[in-house]
Write an enzyme that holds these catalytic residues in place. Structure first.
Site, short mmCIF file in Angstrom:
data_model
loop_
_atom_site.label_atom_id
_atom_site.label_comp_id
_atom_site.label_asym_id
_atom_site.label_seq_id
_atom_site.Cartn_x
_atom_site.Cartn_y
_atom_site.Cartn_z
N PRO A 153 46.33 66.69 33.75
CA PRO A 153 47.00 65.88 32.74
C PRO A 153 46.92 64.39 33.05
O PRO A 153 46.41 63.98 34.10
CB PRO A 153 48.44 66.36 32.83
CG PRO A 153 48.61 66.61 34.31
CD PRO A 153 47.28 67.14 34.79
N TRP A 154 47.47 63.58 32.14
CA TRP A 154 47.41 62.13 32.32
C TRP A 154 48.65 61.54 32.99
O TRP A 154 48.65 60.36 33.32
CB TRP A 154 47.16 61.41 30.99
CG TRP A 154 47.99 61.81 29.81
CD1 TRP A 154 47.57 62.52 28.72
CD2 TRP A 154 49.37 61.48 29.54
NE1 TRP A 154 48.59 62.67 27.81
CE2 TRP A 154 49.71 62.04 28.29
CE3 TRP A 154 50.34 60.77 30.25
CZ2 TRP A 154 50.99 61.91 27.73
CZ3 TRP A 154 51.61 60.65 29.70
CH2 TRP A 154 51.92 61.21 28.46
N LYS A 178 38.34 68.79 34.95
CA LYS A 178 38.29 67.78 33.90
C LYS A 178 39.60 66.99 33.89
O LYS A 178 40.66 67.56 33.70
CB LYS A 178 38.10 68.40 32.51
CG LYS A 178 37.84 67.34 31.42
CD LYS A 178 37.91 67.92 30.03
CE LYS A 178 39.33 67.91 29.46
NZ LYS A 178 39.84 66.53 29.22
N GLU A 256 50.76 75.35 33.66
CA GLU A 256 51.96 74.56 33.95
C GLU A 256 52.13 73.62 32.77
O GLU A 256 51.37 72.67 32.60
CB GLU A 256 51.78 73.79 35.27
CG GLU A 256 53.11 73.34 35.88
CD GLU A 256 53.63 72.05 35.31
OE1 GLU A 256 54.52 72.12 34.42
OE2 GLU A 256 53.17 70.98 35.72
N CYS A 290 57.23 66.61 33.62
CA CYS A 290 57.76 67.84 33.02
C CYS A 290 59.10 68.25 33.62
O CYS A 290 59.84 69.02 33.01
CB CYS A 290 56.76 68.98 33.19
SG CYS A 290 55.19 68.70 32.36
N GLU A 386 60.50 68.18 24.00
CA GLU A 386 60.17 67.28 25.10
C GLU A 386 59.77 65.90 24.57
O GLU A 386 58.83 65.78 23.78
CB GLU A 386 59.02 67.88 25.92
CG GLU A 386 58.71 67.14 27.19
CD GLU A 386 57.69 67.87 28.04
OE1 GLU A 386 57.82 67.83 29.28
OE2 GLU A 386 56.76 68.48 27.48
#
Length: 484
Positions: A153-154, A178, A256, A290, A386
């Protein structure tokens, strides 16, 4: 005068390459909103090449004794330390993160996590051999699963890359990783570091590959026939798409996903200490975590005092440029994320009250003020969904049963915390809270030895710990006759 953009490239089979069809995408510095690099927009040909490299390298890597894989990981950890300033600069530009915080809060745990999995490589455990049928001995083998397709993720590009490649490589798998299309720079640097170590120690550089691209690139990776496992850290929507794609050929999936952590504050809590810890855990990394402490449930008897103190803590928290040593967090990662946070705040119901923040900061970049919102109800969108930004919501609860009901009354189940001096109550709550992690009188610390992962729409599988290591292995039963 036009500034030439830096060119990032894929890393496939030990070579840096452009996308086969030459397509690129711009990479934007979120602290300025301006492009600073281009990265490949990889397609099917690039995915095929990376998967072929990983598949070719797999047999030799799988067959190494664990001590040899450990040497590689320990050397990678050493290189991370040696090149820490390069990694810090890349991650700060990637994400707009404060340089000082990347140096103190990300590099040390990343190095520690790589070294943990280096040790885990030599600790694969299984049941003892035994006879469960007359004349036959059974043995359980743990083996690597094969090629792993991994999507990071970023919000923590470097650290989540470590969480993925370290256990996979330690267990004997090969990797195609990636990064997010908005944060490829630090992952490309990691590829250079790992490739150098593999080359130095005489192993195929195809063991570890990086391809840049967008959601379509990730989809091509997951749908590809070569990988035996797909691992993603990302949104619930992305996780569902990965699970659906992987189901077509029954790939193993490690997910996740999102979180909506409840932070339950009881009346006997030291309010000042709780506010300090919650503000830190809610605003760290601009709330783009998260596990962030962004959904506070506070007992009605201390609600007003707590909100006043939390609003002051928010007002005292600074956001700003990466090189400013006095800021606690940087910008949101991208324009779309800034727009999402704005949408949540602009769409607040009439009964909600903004106690602090609630607005963008500055004219450049994607900065958003530390925000506190009170007066919310359980079914409000901002309570249920979220936000992934520097926004802490506060609800007032009546008793322990209501606190449990509201805490569990969301679709996410990753992390939670309980703040109380009553040990028995803390133990009751830790049992009743339906979340993969329950912190008591703290929120957000993680250690390499303990598992991280959730339930429900927060996904399945564990990162970190021996459990996370085992997720990258498969179990085989071998039975042999004693008659020869």
């Amino acid at each position: 005068m036009t500034t030439e953009l830096r060119r990032l490239r894929n890393y496939i089979d030990g070579e840096f390459r452009d996308a086969a069809d030459g397509r690129t995408t711009e990479v934007v510095d979120p602290s300025t909103g301006e492009a600073y690099a281009t990265a490949p927009l990889s397609g099917a040909a690039d995915v095929d090449a990376a998967m072929a490299a990983a598949a070719t390298a797999f047999p030799a890597w799988r067959d190494l004794v664990p001590a040899e894989r450990q040497k590689v990981l320990l050397k990678i950890a050493d290189r991370f330390e040696e090149r820490a300033e390069e990694l810090i600069a890349a991650e700060s530009e990637n994400c707009g993160k404060p340089v000082a915080l990347v140096r103190s809060e990300e590099i040390p745990p990343m190095v520690d996590q790589i070294r943990f999995f280096a040790g885990a490589a030599r600790m694969l455990e299984g049941r003892a051999a035994g006879e469960y049928m007359d004349g036959l001995t059974s043995i359980v083998r743990r083996e690597p699963v094969g090629v792993c397709a991994q999507v990071a993720p970023w919000n923590y590009p470097m650290m989540m890359a470590v969480w993925k490649f370290a256990p996979a490589l330690a267990a004997g798998n090969t990797v195609v990783l990636k990064p997010s299309d908005t944060t490829p720079a630090s992952t490309v640097l990691i590829a250079e570091i790992i490739g150098g170590v593999l080359d130095e120690l005489g192993h195929s550089r195809g063991v570890f590959n990086v391809i840049c691209g967008d959601r379509d690139t990730g989809r091509l990776m997951v749908e590809h026939k070569t990988p035996a496992m797909a691992s993603i850290t990302g949104s619930v929507r992305a996780g569902m798409q990965v699970a659906e794609s992987a189901s077509k050929d029954l790939k193993r999936v490690h997910l996740e996903l999102g979180g909506k952590a409840p932070v339950v504050v009881f009346e006997d809590t030291d309010i000042a200490k709780a506010v300090e810890g919650i503000a830190e855990a809610g605003y760290f990394n601009a709330g783009q975590d998260c596990t962030a402490a962004t959904r506070v449930l506070v007992h009605e008897s201390i609600h007003d005092e707590f909100v006043t103190a939390l609003a002051k803590a928010a007002a005292d928290t600074r956001t700003g440029a990466p090189d400013d040593e006095d800021v606690f967090y940087g910008p949101l990662n991208n324009a779309n994320q800034l727009a999402q946070v704005k949408r949540f705040i602009d769409g607040l119901p009439a009964h909600a009250k903004i106690e602090a923040g609630g607005h963008q900061v500055g004219e450049k970049g994607y900065f958003y003020a530390p925000t506190v919102v009170s007066g919310l109800k359980q079914d409000d969108e901002i309570v249920q969904q979220e936000v992934f930004g520097p926004v802490i919501t506060v609800q007032s609860f009546r008793d322990e049963d209501q606190a449990v009901e509201w805490s569990n009354g969301v679709e996410y189940a990753l992390a939670s915390s309980v703040w109380t001096k009553d040990h028995a109550r803390a133990m009751r709550m830790s049992k009743k809270l339906d979340f993969g992690c329950v912190w008591i009188n703290t929120h957000i610390p993680l250690v390499a030895e303990m598992p991280h992962g959730g339930f429900k729409k927060s996904g399945y599988g564990k990162d970190l710990s021996g459990y996370g290591f085992e997720d990258y292995t498969r179990i085989k039963h071998v039975m042999t006759s004693l008659d020869g």
